[in-house]
Each structure stands twice: as C-alpha cells, then as structure tokens.
Design a protein around this motif. Sequence first.
Motif, PDB file in Angstrom:
ATOM      1  N   GLU A  57     -86.036  38.557  56.537  1.00 20.23           N
ATOM      2  CA  GLU A  57     -85.432  39.872  56.751  1.00 20.23           C
ATOM      3  C   GLU A  57     -84.245  40.081  55.827  1.00 20.23           C
ATOM      4  OE1 GLU A  57     -84.326  42.966  60.309  1.00 20.23           O
ATOM      5  OE2 GLU A  57     -84.623  40.848  60.801  1.00 20.23           O
ATOM      6  N   ALA A  58     -83.525  39.008  55.530  1.00 20.24           N
ATOM      7  CA  ALA A  58     -82.380  39.134  54.621  1.00 20.24           C
ATOM      8  C   ALA A  58     -82.831  39.574  53.235  1.00 20.24           C
ATOM      9  CB  ALA A  58     -81.637  37.798  54.535  1.00 20.24           C
ATOM     10  N   ASP A  59     -83.917  38.992  52.723  1.00 18.97           N
ATOM     11  CA  ASP A  59     -84.429  39.398  51.417  1.00 18.97           C
ATOM     12  C   ASP A  59     -84.909  40.841  51.437  1.00 18.97           C
ATOM     13  OD1 ASP A  59     -83.912  37.065  50.055  1.00 18.97           O
ATOM     14  OD2 ASP A  59     -85.921  36.232  50.312  1.00 18.97           O
ATOM     15  N   LEU A  60     -85.634  41.208  52.479  1.00 22.42           N
ATOM     16  CA  LEU A  60     -86.142  42.578  52.559  1.00 22.42           C
ATOM     17  C   LEU A  60     -85.000  43.578  52.633  1.00 22.42           C
ATOM     18  CD1 LEU A  60     -89.060  41.950  55.080  1.00 22.42           C
ATOM     19  CD2 LEU A  60     -89.291  42.460  52.641  1.00 22.42           C
ATOM     20  N   ALA A  61     -83.996  43.283  53.442  1.00 29.80           N
ATOM     21  CA  ALA A  61     -82.861  44.191  53.577  1.00 29.80           C
ATOM     22  C   ALA A  61     -82.103  44.345  52.268  1.00 29.80           C
ATOM     23  CB  ALA A  61     -81.930  43.697  54.679  1.00 29.80           C
ATOM     24  N   ALA A  62     -82.140  43.289  51.446  1.00 36.34           N
ATOM     25  CA  ALA A  62     -81.446  43.330  50.157  1.00 36.34           C
ATOM     26  C   ALA A  62     -82.317  43.913  49.048  1.00 36.34           C
ATOM     27  CB  ALA A  62     -80.996  41.923  49.772  1.00 36.34           C
ATOM     28  N   GLY A  63     -83.532  44.339  49.382  1.00 32.44           N
ATOM     29  CA  GLY A  63     -84.413  44.912  48.373  1.00 32.44           C
ATOM     30  C   GLY A  63     -85.121  43.888  47.524  1.00 32.44           C
ATOM     31  N   ARG A  64     -85.147  42.626  47.970  1.00 24.82           N
ATOM     32  CA  ARG A  64     -85.872  41.577  47.254  1.00 24.82           C
ATOM     33  C   ARG A  64     -87.263  41.470  47.885  1.00 24.82           C
ATOM     34  NH1 ARG A  64     -80.589  39.249  47.764  1.00 24.82           N
ATOM     35  NH2 ARG A  64     -81.267  38.139  49.647  1.00 24.82           N
ATOM     36  N   PHE A  65     -88.187  42.251  47.369  1.00 29.27           N
ATOM     37  CA  PHE A  65     -89.483  42.403  48.019  1.00 29.27           C
ATOM     38  C   PHE A  65     -90.533  41.423  47.515  1.00 29.27           C
ATOM     39  CE2 PHE A  65     -87.729  46.849  48.088  1.00 29.27           C
ATOM     40  CZ  PHE A  65     -87.339  46.813  49.420  1.00 29.27           C
ATOM     41  N   GLU A  66     -90.403  40.968  46.268  1.00 28.11           N
ATOM     42  CA  GLU A  66     -91.428  40.100  45.702  1.00 28.11           C
ATOM     43  C   GLU A  66     -91.281  38.667  46.216  1.00 28.11           C
ATOM     44  OE1 GLU A  66     -94.003  40.804  43.935  1.00 28.11           O
ATOM     45  OE2 GLU A  66     -93.575  42.894  43.425  1.00 28.11           O
ATOM     46  N   PRO A  67     -92.356  38.047  46.703  1.00 26.02           N
ATOM     47  CA  PRO A  67     -92.282  36.639  47.084  1.00 26.02           C
ATOM     48  C   PRO A  67     -91.970  35.766  45.875  1.00 26.02           C
ATOM     49  CG  PRO A  67     -94.293  37.660  47.925  1.00 26.02           C
ATOM     50  CD  PRO A  67     -93.692  38.622  46.949  1.00 26.02           C
ATOM     51  N   ARG A  68     -91.344  34.634  46.140  1.00 18.80           N
ATOM     52  CA  ARG A  68     -91.008  33.671  45.099  1.00 18.80           C
ATOM     53  C   ARG A  68     -91.781  32.379  45.330  1.00 18.80           C
ATOM     54  NH1 ARG A  68     -87.301  35.026  40.765  1.00 18.80           N
ATOM     55  NH2 ARG A  68     -86.567  37.107  41.300  1.00 18.80           N
ATOM     56  N   CYS A  69     -91.879  31.586  44.285  1.00 16.54           N
ATOM     57  CA  CYS A  69     -92.567  30.306  44.399  1.00 16.54           C
ATOM     58  C   CYS A  69     -91.860  29.438  45.446  1.00 16.54           C
ATOM     59  CB  CYS A  69     -92.588  29.585  43.054  1.00 16.54           C
ATOM     60  SG  CYS A  69     -93.319  27.919  43.139  1.00 16.54           S
ATOM     61  N   PRO A  70     -92.591  28.901  46.417  1.00 18.33           N
ATOM     62  CA  PRO A  70     -91.948  28.072  47.432  1.00 18.33           C
ATOM     63  C   PRO A  70     -91.430  26.745  46.880  1.00 18.33           C
ATOM     64  CG  PRO A  70     -94.335  28.044  47.692  1.00 18.33           C
ATOM     65  CD  PRO A  70     -94.032  29.083  46.660  1.00 18.33           C
ATOM     66  N   ALA A  71     -91.864  26.356  45.680  1.00 11.89           N
ATOM     67  CA  ALA A  71     -91.425  25.089  45.097  1.00 11.89           C
ATOM     68  C   ALA A  71     -90.212  25.241  44.193  1.00 11.89           C
ATOM     69  CB  ALA A  71     -92.561  24.441  44.315  1.00 11.89           C
ATOM     70  N   CYS A  72     -90.167  26.360  43.421  1.00 17.27           N
ATOM     71  CA  CYS A  72     -89.088  26.484  42.432  1.00 17.27           C
ATOM     72  C   CYS A  72     -88.392  27.841  42.457  1.00 17.27           C
ATOM     73  CB  CYS A  72     -89.628  26.216  41.032  1.00 17.27           C
ATOM     74  SG  CYS A  72     -90.817  27.455  40.453  1.00 17.27           S
ATOM     75  N   ALA A  73     -88.829  28.737  43.343  1.00 16.06           N
ATOM     76  CA  ALA A  73     -88.237  30.076  43.487  1.00 16.06           C
ATOM     77  C   ALA A  73     -88.445  30.974  42.273  1.00 16.06           C
ATOM     78  CB  ALA A  73     -86.754  29.990  43.832  1.00 16.06           C
ATOM     79  N   ALA A  74     -89.360  30.599  41.384  1.00 20.41           N
ATOM     80  CA  ALA A  74     -89.642  31.426  40.211  1.00 20.41           C
ATOM     81  C   ALA A  74     -90.477  32.644  40.609  1.00 20.41           C
ATOM     82  CB  ALA A  74     -90.396  30.603  39.164  1.00 20.41           C
ATOM     83  N   PRO A  75     -90.451  33.722  39.795  1.00 21.71           N
ATOM     84  CA  PRO A  75     -91.317  34.864  40.054  1.00 21.71           C
ATOM     85  C   PRO A  75     -92.790  34.459  40.022  1.00 21.71           C
ATOM     86  CG  PRO A  75     -89.628  35.414  38.445  1.00 21.71           C
ATOM     87  CD  PRO A  75     -89.566  33.937  38.634  1.00 21.71           C
ATOM     88  N   LEU A  76     -93.598  35.168  40.772  1.00 20.41           N
ATOM     89  CA  LEU A  76     -95.019  34.860  40.879  1.00 20.41           C
ATOM     90  C   LEU A  76     -95.859  36.002  40.338  1.00 20.41           C
ATOM     91  CD1 LEU A  76     -95.046  33.435  44.520  1.00 20.41           C
ATOM     92  CD2 LEU A  76     -95.143  32.118  42.390  1.00 20.41           C
ATOM     93  N   ALA A  77     -97.044  35.661  39.865  1.00 18.62           N
ATOM     94  CA  ALA A  77     -98.018  36.664  39.418  1.00 18.62           C
ATOM     95  C   ALA A  77     -99.088  36.800  40.496  1.00 18.62           C
ATOM     96  CB  ALA A  77     -98.653  36.234  38.104  1.00 18.62           C
ATOM     97  N   PRO A  78     -99.275  38.005  41.077  1.00 22.35           N
ATOM     98  CA  PRO A  78    -100.292  38.168  42.119  1.00 22.35           C
ATOM     99  C   PRO A  78    -101.704  38.128  41.544  1.00 22.35           C
ATOM    100  CG  PRO A  78     -99.234  40.265  41.648  1.00 22.35           C
ATOM    101  CD  PRO A  78     -98.504  39.239  40.855  1.00 22.35           C
ATOM    102  N   GLY A  79    -102.625  37.558  42.312  1.00 25.49           N
ATOM    103  CA  GLY A  79    -104.028  37.484  41.909  1.00 25.49           C
ATOM    104  C   GLY A  79    -104.922  38.025  43.008  1.00 25.49           C
ATOM    105  N   THR A  80    -106.190  37.632  42.994  1.00 24.48           N
ATOM    106  CA  THR A  80    -107.149  38.116  43.985  1.00 24.48           C
ATOM    107  C   THR A  80    -107.493  37.008  44.978  1.00 24.48           C
ATOM    108  OG1 THR A  80    -109.010  37.565  42.534  1.00 24.48           O
ATOM    109  CG2 THR A  80    -108.165  39.830  42.452  1.00 24.48           C
ATOM    110  N   VAL A  81    -107.761  37.420  46.211  1.00 26.73           N
ATOM    111  CA  VAL A  81    -108.048  36.492  47.294  1.00 26.73           C
ATOM    112  C   VAL A  81    -109.553  36.396  47.494  1.00 26.73           C
ATOM    113  CG1 VAL A  81    -107.785  36.067  49.765  1.00 26.73           C
ATOM    114  CG2 VAL A  81    -105.888  36.986  48.455  1.00 26.73           C
ATOM    115  N   GLY A  82    -110.071  35.179  47.483  1.00 25.64           N
ATOM    116  CA  GLY A  82    -111.464  34.941  47.803  1.00 25.64           C
ATOM    117  C   GLY A  82    -111.617  34.485  49.241  1.00 25.64           C
ATOM    118  N   GLU A  83    -112.847  34.476  49.710  1.00 23.66           N
ATOM    119  CA  GLU A  83    -113.109  34.172  51.109  1.00 23.66           C
ATOM    120  C   GLU A  83    -112.763  32.740  51.497  1.00 23.66           C
ATOM    121  OE1 GLU A  83    -115.787  37.631  50.070  1.00 23.66           O
ATOM    122  OE2 GLU A  83    -115.072  35.802  49.085  1.00 23.66           O
TER     123      GLU A  83
END
Length: 327
Positions: free
Chosen positions: A125-151
Amino acid sequence: MRVLVTGSAGFIGSHVVEALRGRGHHVSEFDLRSGGDVRDEAALARCLTGVDAVCHQAAKVGLGVDVSDLPEYASSNVLGTAVLLAAMARAGVGRLVLASSMVVYGEGAYDCREHGRVRPGPRSEADLAAGRFEPRCPACAAPLAPGTVGEDAAMDPRNAYADTKLGQEHLAASWARAVGGSVVALRYHNVYGPRMPRDTPYAGVAAIFRSSLERGEAPRVFEDGGQRRDFVHVRDVARANVLALESEAADGLRPYNVASGEPHTIEEMAVALAKAYGGPDPVVTGGYRLGDVRHIVAAPDRAAAGLGFRAAISFEEGMREFAAPRP
C-alpha cells in the motif's frame, strides 16, 4: 448434446446459451434469478437427469466491497461448485466446462534482466500510495519487463474472488480424478460486451467506464492507466465454451486461457470507449485498489491448438459496439 448451463441468465451465461443453441445443442437453463441455486442439491438433481455435460458459469464475480463479502464468495463459488460436482457424480454426468479466470495467476509474467523470469509479490500500500505502481524484481528491485502468462504458470491468487476461482479448479480436478471425469477450465481474461452488469461494485472496469459516460461523467482511471490487460469479447468467450464442449473428452482437468492475445492498457480502453461514445475524455486519477494486479496478459496458443479457438472480434470493433446506445 444435452447441456445444463448454470448462471444461464447472467452476462456470460446468456451468451453461452445462445451460442450452444445456435450450434444445435439442447440446453437446459439453471440460474439464481429463476430460483436455480447451485447450492440446492435437490434442484440440481432434477435438472441433471438426462444431461450429457455441464457448463458451469454461475459465480459471484468482481473484487467486491470489503472483507464482509468473503462468506458469500466462498458460499457461492466454492460451496456451490462442490454441491454441483457431487450432484453430477450422483447423476453420472462426467463432462464439465468450468468458467475460471485469469485472476488465478495473480500478477502476470515478468522478466528481470539479471534474474530472468520472476514472480513479484503483492504490491504494498505504501508503494501504491506513493505512485510506484510497477512491480520490481524480488531479488534485486530492478525494473521488470512484463510478458505473457501461459497455463503452466504457478497459481498466485491475490484477492477473495481469485481464491475462490482457484478453489473451483481444485475441486473440479479432484472430482475428475475420483470419477474419471473430464474438465475444461476456461480462464477468462477481461470479458466485455452486451449485457455486462452495470452500476455495481462487482461490475467489470469496462462497464464502470461506460456507466460513467452514460451519466455524462469522465471515466476515472486508476493508477497511471498503464495497467495492461487482455480484453476479450463475450461472444468470443461463448464460442470458446462451445468449442470446449465439442472437443474430445479427456480425463482430468485441462486449463485454457480465453483471450485475444492483444494487450491494451486500461487507459487505452477508456479512451476507446470515450471516443466511440462521444466523450467526455477519461481522467487518470492515481487512485488504486489493494488486490489489483499491474499487468496480466495471456498467451493464447494452447486454446488455439487444443480447442481451435482464436478471438474473432477486434478490440476496436468490440469497443465501438459496447459504447453504442443501449436498445
């Protein structure tokens, strides 16, 4: 084929009924609005006599209002599905098409330049309230590139509705193993189109935006509008159900994404609707809802190969139709 459709008077269910009848199938309808509750064992037993397959569309949908909705979600979606499956076993009905949802995945697929494919946790909620909407890498906090989800992606539901949709899949898989049954779980992405519910906190975002336009108000877009989704027209979804019922039965549960394969942002959808309706233009608010995910886009290849399903109604065509004045 003789098919029982639960939730037959609902947004998606009513289109499924029409599509099945258009293909010459005999359809029995079962819906809460006409007294058909899937938690009612006796009513189900009467309707399942002589049925070849069930197309289970009945469910409580949407994110809801707050935690006070939890009992009804669990009762309608989980208990209701359990009662239906038990009734099907007693009646000797071994084929099920289950309306599942992309919400079972949680966040979509993401790639980190250093760590490859990763699964970010829920946004704070802190990130959302601050306008930080994009998820970050859980290992290094780097920006992530979204892809497609398979079954085959890991399941990671993020809200009560998602929990119950995954619960439905688990129950259906257990039923199939116990009775040698066949389940096709159709994981709907963002479905829109005629008869979509309106003016309710359980409505989809397209319906909420359209209701705003009808009141002469600007659609209010959460976050920065950059959330990516896969919008699929309800008539395409209905056709996917027909193809699933007509596909060769196989033991166990087979999941399929039901999607267009063409992602669009929430802001793009709001702009397309407003343009087709004639304004006003949408407003990006920066607001947010806990439990929402940032990006969820499908890989539609398995449905194409396994069911012969490809979405036929384009985003532009579908939004023009959806924005048209109601009859």
